[in-house]
Write a protein that holds these residues in place. Structure first.
Motif, short mmCIF file in Angstrom:
data_model
loop_
_atom_site.label_atom_id
_atom_site.label_comp_id
_atom_site.label_asym_id
_atom_site.label_seq_id
_atom_site.Cartn_x
_atom_site.Cartn_y
_atom_site.Cartn_z
N GLU A 151 0.83 -1.20 0.00
CA GLU A 151 0.00 0.00 0.00
C GLU A 151 0.87 1.25 0.00
OE1 GLU A 151 -2.60 -0.27 3.30
OE2 GLU A 151 -3.89 -1.79 2.39
N LEU A 152 0.44 2.23 -0.79
CA LEU A 152 1.16 3.49 -0.88
C LEU A 152 1.01 4.25 0.44
CD1 LEU A 152 2.71 5.39 -2.79
CD2 LEU A 152 0.50 6.37 -3.45
N LYS A 153 2.13 4.75 0.95
CA LYS A 153 2.10 5.49 2.21
C LYS A 153 1.24 6.74 2.07
CE LYS A 153 5.10 7.70 5.64
NZ LYS A 153 6.49 8.06 5.99
N ARG A 154 0.47 7.01 3.11
CA ARG A 154 -0.40 8.18 3.09
C ARG A 154 0.42 9.46 2.97
NH1 ARG A 154 -4.78 7.55 1.88
NH2 ARG A 154 -5.66 6.44 3.65
N GLY A 155 0.06 10.32 2.02
CA GLY A 155 0.73 11.60 1.84
C GLY A 155 -0.01 12.71 2.57
N ILE A 156 0.65 13.82 2.80
CA ILE A 156 0.01 14.97 3.45
C ILE A 156 0.32 16.23 2.63
CG2 ILE A 156 0.20 13.95 5.74
CD1 ILE A 156 2.49 15.93 6.30
N PRO A 157 -0.57 17.23 2.70
CA PRO A 157 -0.26 18.51 2.04
C PRO A 157 0.85 19.22 2.79
CG PRO A 157 -2.30 18.68 3.31
CD PRO A 157 -1.89 17.24 3.35
N THR A 158 1.58 20.08 2.10
CA THR A 158 2.64 20.85 2.74
C THR A 158 2.04 22.02 3.51
OG1 THR A 158 2.93 22.33 0.85
CG2 THR A 158 4.17 20.26 0.83
N GLU A 159 2.90 22.67 4.35
CA GLU A 159 2.41 23.83 5.11
C GLU A 159 1.95 24.95 4.17
OE1 GLU A 159 6.13 22.72 7.63
OE2 GLU A 159 5.37 22.20 5.66
N SER A 160 2.69 25.16 3.10
CA SER A 160 2.32 26.23 2.16
C SER A 160 0.99 25.91 1.48
CB SER A 160 3.42 26.43 1.12
OG SER A 160 3.65 25.23 0.38
N GLU A 161 0.75 24.65 1.20
CA GLU A 161 -0.53 24.26 0.58
C GLU A 161 -1.68 24.44 1.55
OE1 GLU A 161 1.28 20.91 -2.54
OE2 GLU A 161 0.50 20.31 -0.57
N VAL A 162 -1.46 24.10 2.82
CA VAL A 162 -2.51 24.29 3.83
C VAL A 162 -2.82 25.77 4.00
CG1 VAL A 162 -3.06 24.05 6.28
CG2 VAL A 162 -2.06 22.13 5.04
N LYS A 163 -1.78 26.61 4.01
CA LYS A 163 -1.99 28.06 4.12
C LYS A 163 -2.78 28.58 2.92
CE LYS A 163 2.16 28.99 6.88
NZ LYS A 163 3.52 29.60 6.88
N ALA A 164 -2.44 28.06 1.73
CA ALA A 164 -3.17 28.48 0.53
C ALA A 164 -4.64 28.07 0.61
CB ALA A 164 -2.51 27.87 -0.71
N LEU A 165 -4.91 26.91 1.15
CA LEU A 165 -6.29 26.43 1.30
C LEU A 165 -7.05 27.27 2.33
CD1 LEU A 165 -5.61 22.58 1.21
CD2 LEU A 165 -6.92 23.87 -0.47
N LEU A 166 -6.35 27.70 3.38
CA LEU A 166 -6.99 28.53 4.41
C LEU A 166 -7.30 29.93 3.86
CD1 LEU A 166 -4.87 27.53 7.54
CD2 LEU A 166 -7.29 27.03 7.15
N ALA B 178 -7.69 19.68 9.96
CA ALA B 178 -6.30 20.13 9.96
C ALA B 178 -5.85 20.60 11.34
CB ALA B 178 -6.11 21.24 8.93
N TYR B 179 -6.72 21.33 12.07
CA TYR B 179 -6.36 21.88 13.36
C TYR B 179 -6.49 20.88 14.50
CZ TYR B 179 -6.42 26.64 11.38
OH TYR B 179 -6.16 27.76 10.64
N CYS B 180 -7.55 20.07 14.46
CA CYS B 180 -7.87 19.19 15.59
C CYS B 180 -7.67 17.71 15.28
CB CYS B 180 -9.33 19.40 16.03
SG CYS B 180 -9.75 21.11 16.40
N GLY B 181 -7.37 17.38 14.03
CA GLY B 181 -7.16 15.99 13.68
C GLY B 181 -8.42 15.15 13.73
#
Length: 457
Positions: free
Chosen positions: A250-265, A282-285
């Motif tokens: 199984e492919l390891k779960r990826g995460i967005p980068t900090e810059s991508e999360v900021k762009a989404l916010l 993102a904030y509370c999991g």
């Protein structure tokens, strides 16, 4: 090492796969053009001893019995291994009803058989207890995983254990889609053996092209059900006891980068509800099901805390959290206010109404998949294509991994464990095992400080 495997194709005909004794690799397989496993085993054994026919598996020459090399049964028997002989005897016994009691030797051969009995293996038919009744495999599996009717599930839930309707339905689908087509309606559980089951799971992997994780689920489907019969002394042997699970890539779960999360916010989302769910993840999991299960009474504005008490799914409705434990999570006051303001728009607003209520059915929340769709649309807006997202294996649940990673770089693992509601530190460490820009910058500073004297020299 086994010399060959048998597997059914979609039409029910047996296909033989030979194993290279040096490399351990199997070949592409060849059809035996028979639906009878005894006949298929005999054909495969004759090919093993005398060579495969020249014709292609779908050619007239191949399917014409006259083109096959005549079977030298004496030569065949002399070269059989003990394991192969046992398997053939069991298959013949099942088909023709042979048993050691039925085949009485003549007086002239009794002495010879007595003399050889100490050296030759005896292959009796599979033992069955006196109280055993034939149990049809397909009917039993479908009933066992029927959430409404299953005796096992009723007893399991009565003992305070958890099993979701979704899980039971998934297991029932595995029985219907894989077990039933392969074994048919009339196969008895008492007639199953480990080798036949191994062939079945190998068929799912090699012929049906199922991933190892899916084959393992099919194993779980049968293992739990058949073990229940064995524990209740309904069958004398558990044929699933020695079955090994398949490896998974199984492919390891990826995460967005900090810059991508900021762009989404900073992005103006077309769906405000989707953005609010994104922030909680993102904030509370929080899991998607926990977001759907959030109710007005779970928001403590004064203490600025969210009480994570439930989860919600389209099949089970409101239920306990994944690990059955409640947890409290601190939350920013502005987000808590936005949650309450959104919840008050519910025409059925009350302490027990859902925060993320559905516009179509306000008495129910949005399905968890709703937030994922909104998340994917927002990622496309900031320039992350669907192909990129799939390649990086980023889904809505990745935000929970992102939260764990950020928290783990600022707090001890016990704190991360408490916020995410993990039962073990190992699970929290698994979720937080991602690199971030901040972590890499810290590593860079440490490395520069360690090597600066050598570099300057």
């Amino acid at each position: 090492m086994r010399q060959f495997y048998l597997g059914k194709n979609s039409s029910g005909y047996y296909r033989v796969y030979f194993i290279d004794p040096v490399t351990g690799n199997r070949d592409s397989g060849k059809s035996t053009h028979t639906k009878d496993k005894v006949e298929a085993t005999m054909i495969a054994t004759s090919w093993l001893q005398n060579g495969q026919p020249d014709g292609r598996s779908n050619s007239r020459a191949f399917s014409n019995p006259k083109s096959l090399i005549p079977v030298n049964y004496k030569h065949l028997v002399e070269n059989l291994s003990r394991e192969d002989a046992h398997m053939i005897f069991s298959l013949l016994s099942d088909k023709f009803g042979f048993s050691t009691a039925q085949s009485q030797p003549s007086q002239s051969s009794q002495t010879t058989q007595t003399t050889q009995s100490n050296n030759q293996p005896n292959y009796p038919s599979k033992p069955k207890s006196k109280n055993e009744e034939g149990i049809k495999l397909a009917d039993y599996l479908l009933n066992f995983w029927d959430f409404e009717k299953s005796e096992f599930i009723k007893r399991y839930l009565a003992k305070g254990k958890r099993m979701s309707r979704k899980h039971a339905d998934n297991m029932k689908s595995l029985a219907k889609n894989y077990w039933l087509p392969y074994f048919g309606q009339d196969k008895l559980i008492q007639d199953l053996d480990e080798e036949e089951l191994e062939d079945f799971f190998f068929y799912l992997f090699s012929e049906r092209k199922l991933k190892g994780a899916t084959v393992n689920k099919a194993i779980n489907c049968g293992s739990r059900a058949i073990r229940f019969l064995f524990d209740k002394h309904k069958i004398s042997v558990n044929p699933m006891a020695g079955i090994e699970r398949y490896g998974t890539d199984e492919l390891k779960r990826g995460i967005p980068t900090e810059s991508e999360v900021k762009a989404l916010l900073n992005l103006e989302w077309g769906n405000a509800v989707g953005k609010l769910a994104f922030e909680l993840a993102a904030y509370c999991g929080m899991r998607a099901g926990e977001i759907s299960g959030l109710r007005v009474c779970d928001i403590d504005l004064k203490a600025e805390i969210l009480h994570i008490r439930h989860s919600w799914s389209e099949m089970d409705g409101l239920k306990s959290t994944k690990n059955t434990e409640e947890r409290d999570v601190p939350i920013d006051h502005s987000i808590a206010l936005r949650l309450m303001n959104h919840a008050r728009r519910n025409p059925n607003y009350s302490d027990l109404s859902y925060v993320f209520f559905s516009n179509v059915k306000p008495e129910q929340p949005y399905w968890p998949s709703y937030y994922q769709d909104s998340f994917y649309e927002a990622m496309a807006e900031i320039g992350i294509s669907e192909e990129q997202r799939r390649e990086r294996n980023i889904v809505f649940h990745s935000l929970r991994h992102f939260c764990a990673t950020i928290l783990a770089q600022r707090a001890d693992i016990k704190t991360v464990q408490a916020i995410l509601g993990h039962k073990t530190e190992k699970m929290s460490m698994h979720y937080s095992d991602h690199n971030t820009i901040e972590k890499l910058n810290n590593m860079k500073i440490i490395m520069q400080d360690a090597w600066k004297n050598y570099i300057s020299a």
